[in-house]
Design an enzyme around this catalytic site. Structure first.
Site, PDB file in Angstrom:
ATOM      1  N   ASN A  42      -2.903   5.416   6.704  1.00 47.80           N
ATOM      2  CA  ASN A  42      -4.360   5.236   6.793  1.00 47.80           C
ATOM      3  C   ASN A  42      -4.727   5.298   8.275  1.00 47.80           C
ATOM      4  OD1 ASN A  42      -6.990   4.424   6.792  1.00 47.80           O
ATOM      5  ND2 ASN A  42      -6.601   2.328   6.060  1.00 47.80           N
ATOM      6  N   TRP A  43      -5.281   6.438   8.673  1.00 46.56           N
ATOM      7  CA  TRP A  43      -5.565   6.656  10.097  1.00 46.56           C
ATOM      8  C   TRP A  43      -6.789   5.877  10.560  1.00 46.56           C
ATOM      9  CZ3 TRP A  43      -4.846  12.709  10.926  1.00 46.56           C
ATOM     10  CH2 TRP A  43      -3.521  13.044  10.619  1.00 46.56           C
ATOM     11  N   LYS A  44      -7.532   5.293   9.621  1.00 42.19           N
ATOM     12  CA  LYS A  44      -8.765   4.553   9.962  1.00 42.19           C
ATOM     13  C   LYS A  44      -9.662   5.432  10.845  1.00 42.19           C
ATOM     14  CE  LYS A  44      -6.327   0.273   9.179  1.00 42.19           C
ATOM     15  NZ  LYS A  44      -6.144  -1.137   9.470  1.00 42.19           N
ATOM     16  N   HIS A  97     -10.661  -1.584   0.772  1.00 38.47           N
ATOM     17  CA  HIS A  97      -9.935  -1.996   1.972  1.00 38.47           C
ATOM     18  C   HIS A  97     -10.628  -3.205   2.593  1.00 38.47           C
ATOM     19  CE1 HIS A  97      -8.103  -1.984   5.908  1.00 38.47           C
ATOM     20  NE2 HIS A  97      -7.138  -1.233   5.392  1.00 38.47           N
ATOM     21  N   GLU A 129     -11.258  -3.951   5.518  1.00 35.61           N
ATOM     22  CA  GLU A 129     -12.248  -3.653   6.567  1.00 35.61           C
ATOM     23  C   GLU A 129     -13.582  -3.276   5.946  1.00 35.61           C
ATOM     24  OE1 GLU A 129      -9.670  -0.951   8.659  1.00 35.61           O
ATOM     25  OE2 GLU A 129      -8.438  -2.688   9.195  1.00 35.61           O
ATOM     26  N   GLU A 135      -2.769  -6.195   0.904  1.00 35.90           N
ATOM     27  CA  GLU A 135      -2.923  -6.245   2.360  1.00 35.90           C
ATOM     28  C   GLU A 135      -3.531  -7.591   2.750  1.00 35.90           C
ATOM     29  OE1 GLU A 135      -3.005  -1.972   4.154  1.00 35.90           O
ATOM     30  OE2 GLU A 135      -5.039  -2.640   3.798  1.00 35.90           O
ATOM     31  N   GLY A 175      -3.012  -5.156  11.471  1.00 31.20           N
ATOM     32  CA  GLY A 175      -3.177  -4.850  12.900  1.00 31.20           C
ATOM     33  C   GLY A 175      -3.006  -6.075  13.777  1.00 31.20           C
ATOM     34  N   SER A 221       0.682  -4.415   9.311  1.00 27.12           N
ATOM     35  CA  SER A 221       1.656  -4.302  10.403  1.00 27.12           C
ATOM     36  C   SER A 221       3.036  -3.845   9.930  1.00 27.12           C
ATOM     37  CB  SER A 221       1.756  -5.630  11.161  1.00 27.12           C
ATOM     38  OG  SER A 221       0.481  -6.006  11.648  1.00 27.12           O
ATOM     39  N   GLY A 229      -1.225   1.412   8.822  1.00 30.75           N
ATOM     40  CA  GLY A 229      -2.335   1.721   9.717  1.00 30.75           C
ATOM     41  C   GLY A 229      -1.814   2.204  11.062  1.00 30.75           C
ATOM     42  N   GLY A 230      -1.703   1.291  12.023  1.00 32.78           N
ATOM     43  CA  GLY A 230      -1.346   1.629  13.405  1.00 32.78           C
ATOM     44  C   GLY A 230      -0.137   2.545  13.542  1.00 32.78           C
TER      45      GLY A 230
END
Ligand code: 13P
Length: 266
Positions: free
Chosen positions: A13-15, A99, A101, A171, A177, A218, A239-240
């Site tokens: 997930n590149w966000k 998600h 976010e 999640e 993150g 993470s 993610g990251g």
């Protein structure tokens, strides 16, 4: 279905990251690194503007394209929104919904997420439904109640025939993150067991054994195997670490290795 028969999945997930040039380089790096390996399902979810670009790079690879969000209408006066029809048109097979976010930063409600889940499925997109508790909820021993609520409401009125097209991502909001707050593999395993138990109550044991539940928060090259080796942890939503091809590929390799271990006859 036995636990070992669930195929491991790694989702990037590149966000809201990358430029067109970075997206090109990243997608090509993942394609080259995965090659013909099919021990794990790999899905990349770039930002909307780069879906077509990344889709073209993934075309003859084993990697599938997913979107990070959508609006639950086919078309119309919804300025700034993107429909599932458009996502399918540019080659998406999956969409991430619910998600944290979007729940916490964009204020999306359980009811709205459920509307999206049903609309995505009816439109032909497969759904990755994210659920997870906040740190306050965990500290107040509300994790189970939250997961119950988000799963119940997210999957309300979903046609049983569409269940094979749904996967769940656990999640925990506090571990996303966050270098200071990592969930332990045991915490992930426990939460996945709660979710599979709830899924079983909703849709029966067989559907619960079949559903893929991936962990996100993470996940990195050095902890991926520890998560992916856990009972009921069927994949990683990253993610990251998905923003660097070599890091995502290391997680993919962990998925391949752990998947192989699970496939061994006992
Ligand atoms: P990080 O891997 O950066 O913690 O993000 C997890 C996530 O939110 C994936 O959807």
């Amino acid at each position: 279905m036995k636990p070992g028969q669930r195929r491991k999945v790694v989702v990037g997930n590149w966000k809201m990251h990358t430029t067109a040039a970075e997206a090109t380089q990243l997608a090509q790096g993942v394609v080259d690194g995965v090659g013909n390996e099919d021990g794990v399902s790999v899905i990349l979810c770039p930002p909307f503007p780069y879906l077509a670009l990344v889709g073209a790079i993934l075309k003859r690879s084993r990697i599938t394209l997913g979107a990070q969000n959508m609006y639950p209408e086919k078309k119309g006066a919804f300025t700034g929104e993107v429909s599932p029809t458009m996502l399918l048109d540019v080659g998406c097979k999956y969409v991430i919904l619910g998600h944290s976010e979007r729940r916490h930063k964009m204020g999306e409600s359980d009811a709205f997420i459920n509307q999206k889940v049903r609309f995505a499925l009816a439109s032909g997109l497969d759904v990755i439904l994210c659920v997870g508790e906040t740190l306050e909820q965990r500290k107040a021993n509300q994790t189970e109640a939250m997961l119950d609520r988000q799963l119940n409401s997210g999957l309300a009125d979903v046609p049983v025939a569409d269940l094979p097209r749904i996967s769940i991502a656990y999640e925990p909001v506090w571990a996303i993150g966050n270098a200071d707050h990592h969930a332990t593999p045991q915490q992930a395993e426990d939460a996945h067991a709660i979710l599979r138990g709830r899924f079983s109550k909703l849709f029966g044991k067989e559907a619960a054994e079949a559903v893929t539940i991936q962990y996100g928060g993470s996940v990195e090259p050095d902890n991926a195997a520890a998560f992916l080796s856990r009972n009921g942890v069927d994949g990683a939503l990253v993610g990251g670490a998905s923003l660097k091809a070599d890091e995502l590929l290391a997680i993919v390799r962990a998925g391949i290795n752990e998947g192989r271990v699970e496939m061994q006859p006992t």
